[in-house]
Design a protein around this motif. Structure first.
Motif, short mmCIF file in Angstrom:
data_model
loop_
_atom_site.label_atom_id
_atom_site.label_comp_id
_atom_site.label_asym_id
_atom_site.label_seq_id
_atom_site.Cartn_x
_atom_site.Cartn_y
_atom_site.Cartn_z
N ALA A 8 66.47 61.01 7.36
CA ALA A 8 66.76 59.57 7.36
C ALA A 8 66.29 58.92 8.65
CB ALA A 8 68.25 59.33 7.13
N ALA A 9 66.48 59.61 9.78
CA ALA A 9 66.04 59.07 11.07
C ALA A 9 64.52 58.94 11.10
CB ALA A 9 66.52 59.96 12.21
N CYS A 10 63.82 59.95 10.60
CA CYS A 10 62.35 59.89 10.56
C CYS A 10 61.89 58.77 9.64
CB CYS A 10 61.77 61.22 10.09
SG CYS A 10 61.93 62.54 11.31
N GLU A 11 62.48 58.67 8.45
CA GLU A 11 62.10 57.61 7.51
C GLU A 11 62.34 56.24 8.12
OE1 GLU A 11 64.43 58.60 4.07
OE2 GLU A 11 62.82 59.81 3.20
N GLY A 12 63.46 56.09 8.82
CA GLY A 12 63.81 54.81 9.42
C GLY A 12 62.92 54.42 10.59
N ALA A 13 62.24 55.40 11.18
CA ALA A 13 61.38 55.13 12.33
C ALA A 13 60.00 54.63 11.93
CB ALA A 13 61.23 56.39 13.18
N VAL A 14 59.69 54.69 10.65
CA VAL A 14 58.35 54.32 10.17
C VAL A 14 58.35 52.86 9.71
CG1 VAL A 14 56.51 54.85 8.54
CG2 VAL A 14 57.93 56.70 9.44
N PRO A 15 57.61 52.00 10.40
CA PRO A 15 57.58 50.58 10.03
C PRO A 15 57.12 50.32 8.59
CG PRO A 15 56.67 50.85 12.22
CD PRO A 15 56.88 52.23 11.66
N ASN A 16 56.25 51.18 8.06
CA ASN A 16 55.79 51.00 6.68
C ASN A 16 56.83 51.39 5.65
OD1 ASN A 16 53.40 50.14 7.74
ND2 ASN A 16 52.12 51.53 6.57
N GLY A 17 57.97 51.89 6.08
CA GLY A 17 59.09 52.11 5.17
C GLY A 17 59.28 53.51 4.63
N GLY A 18 58.86 54.52 5.31
CA GLY A 18 59.14 55.87 4.84
C GLY A 18 58.12 56.87 5.30
N LEU A 19 58.34 58.11 4.89
CA LEU A 19 57.44 59.18 5.27
C LEU A 19 56.11 59.05 4.55
CD1 LEU A 19 59.94 62.18 5.05
CD2 LEU A 19 59.34 60.83 7.06
N GLY A 20 55.07 59.51 5.21
CA GLY A 20 53.76 59.54 4.57
C GLY A 20 53.69 60.68 3.58
N LYS A 21 52.67 60.63 2.75
CA LYS A 21 52.46 61.68 1.75
C LYS A 21 51.22 62.47 2.13
CE LYS A 21 54.45 58.86 -1.74
NZ LYS A 21 55.15 58.68 -2.74
N ILE A 22 51.15 63.66 1.61
CA ILE A 22 49.98 64.51 1.86
C ILE A 22 48.72 63.77 1.42
CG2 ILE A 22 48.86 66.67 1.20
CD1 ILE A 22 51.72 67.86 0.97
N GLU A 23 48.82 63.00 0.37
CA GLU A 23 47.67 62.24 -0.14
C GLU A 23 47.17 61.22 0.88
OE1 GLU A 23 49.95 63.92 -3.47
OE2 GLU A 23 50.56 62.60 -1.84
N ASP A 24 48.07 60.68 1.70
CA ASP A 24 47.65 59.73 2.73
C ASP A 24 46.71 60.40 3.74
OD1 ASP A 24 49.27 57.62 1.70
OD2 ASP A 24 51.01 58.48 2.71
N ILE A 25 47.03 61.63 4.09
CA ILE A 25 46.17 62.37 5.03
C ILE A 25 44.88 62.77 4.34
CG2 ILE A 25 46.01 64.39 6.54
CD1 ILE A 25 48.08 62.16 7.36
N ALA A 26 44.99 63.20 3.08
CA ALA A 26 43.79 63.61 2.33
C ALA A 26 42.81 62.45 2.19
CB ALA A 26 44.20 64.13 0.94
N GLU A 27 43.30 61.25 1.97
CA GLU A 27 42.42 60.08 1.87
C GLU A 27 41.70 59.81 3.19
OE1 GLU A 27 44.88 56.94 0.39
OE2 GLU A 27 45.00 57.85 -1.61
N ALA A 28 42.42 59.99 4.29
CA ALA A 28 41.79 59.79 5.61
C ALA A 28 40.72 60.85 5.85
CB ALA A 28 42.86 59.84 6.71
N VAL A 29 41.01 62.10 5.49
CA VAL A 29 40.02 63.18 5.63
C VAL A 29 38.81 62.87 4.77
CG1 VAL A 29 39.56 65.62 5.15
CG2 VAL A 29 41.71 64.95 6.24
N TRP A 30 39.05 62.45 3.54
CA TRP A 30 37.96 62.13 2.62
C TRP A 30 37.07 61.03 3.21
CZ3 TRP A 30 36.05 64.52 -1.43
CH2 TRP A 30 35.19 63.83 -2.28
N PHE A 31 37.70 60.01 3.76
CA PHE A 31 36.93 58.92 4.37
C PHE A 31 36.08 59.41 5.53
CE2 PHE A 31 36.80 55.74 7.83
CZ PHE A 31 35.88 54.87 7.26
N LEU A 32 36.71 60.15 6.46
CA LEU A 32 35.96 60.59 7.64
C LEU A 32 34.88 61.62 7.30
CD1 LEU A 32 38.72 60.84 10.40
CD2 LEU A 32 36.98 59.08 10.10
N ALA A 33 35.07 62.35 6.21
CA ALA A 33 34.08 63.35 5.81
C ALA A 33 32.95 62.73 4.97
CB ALA A 33 34.75 64.47 5.02
#
Length: 80
Positions: A26-51
């Protein structure tokens, strides 16, 4: 062309021991301005873009994928 991804609080395997504690999660979720934890897909999309060929003119860049945590921390630092 060195590029890197700096992930924030991601709801994934590495953080599972921390996320097991509801108060910590809950503390981690509350610390994120976008409203929650990121998903693995969020990182995968960034990797896809940079690659991909799209960022052909991007060099020596660290892409922060953290839901706004770094910016919110920087804004909270005291300034004269």
């Amino acid at each position: 062309m060195p590029r890197a991804i700096a992930p924030g609080f991601i709801d994934g395997g590495m953080s599972a021991p921390f996320d097991a504690d509801p108060k910590v999660r809950a503390a981690c979720e509350g610390a994120v301005p976008n409203g929650g934890l990121g998903k693995i897909e969020d990182i995968a999309e960034a990797v896809w873009f940079l690659a991909s060929p799209q960022p052909r003119y991007v060099n020596a860049h660290q892409l922060v994928v953290d839901g706004g945590v770094c910016h919110s921390l920087l804004r909270s630092l005291p300034r004269e």
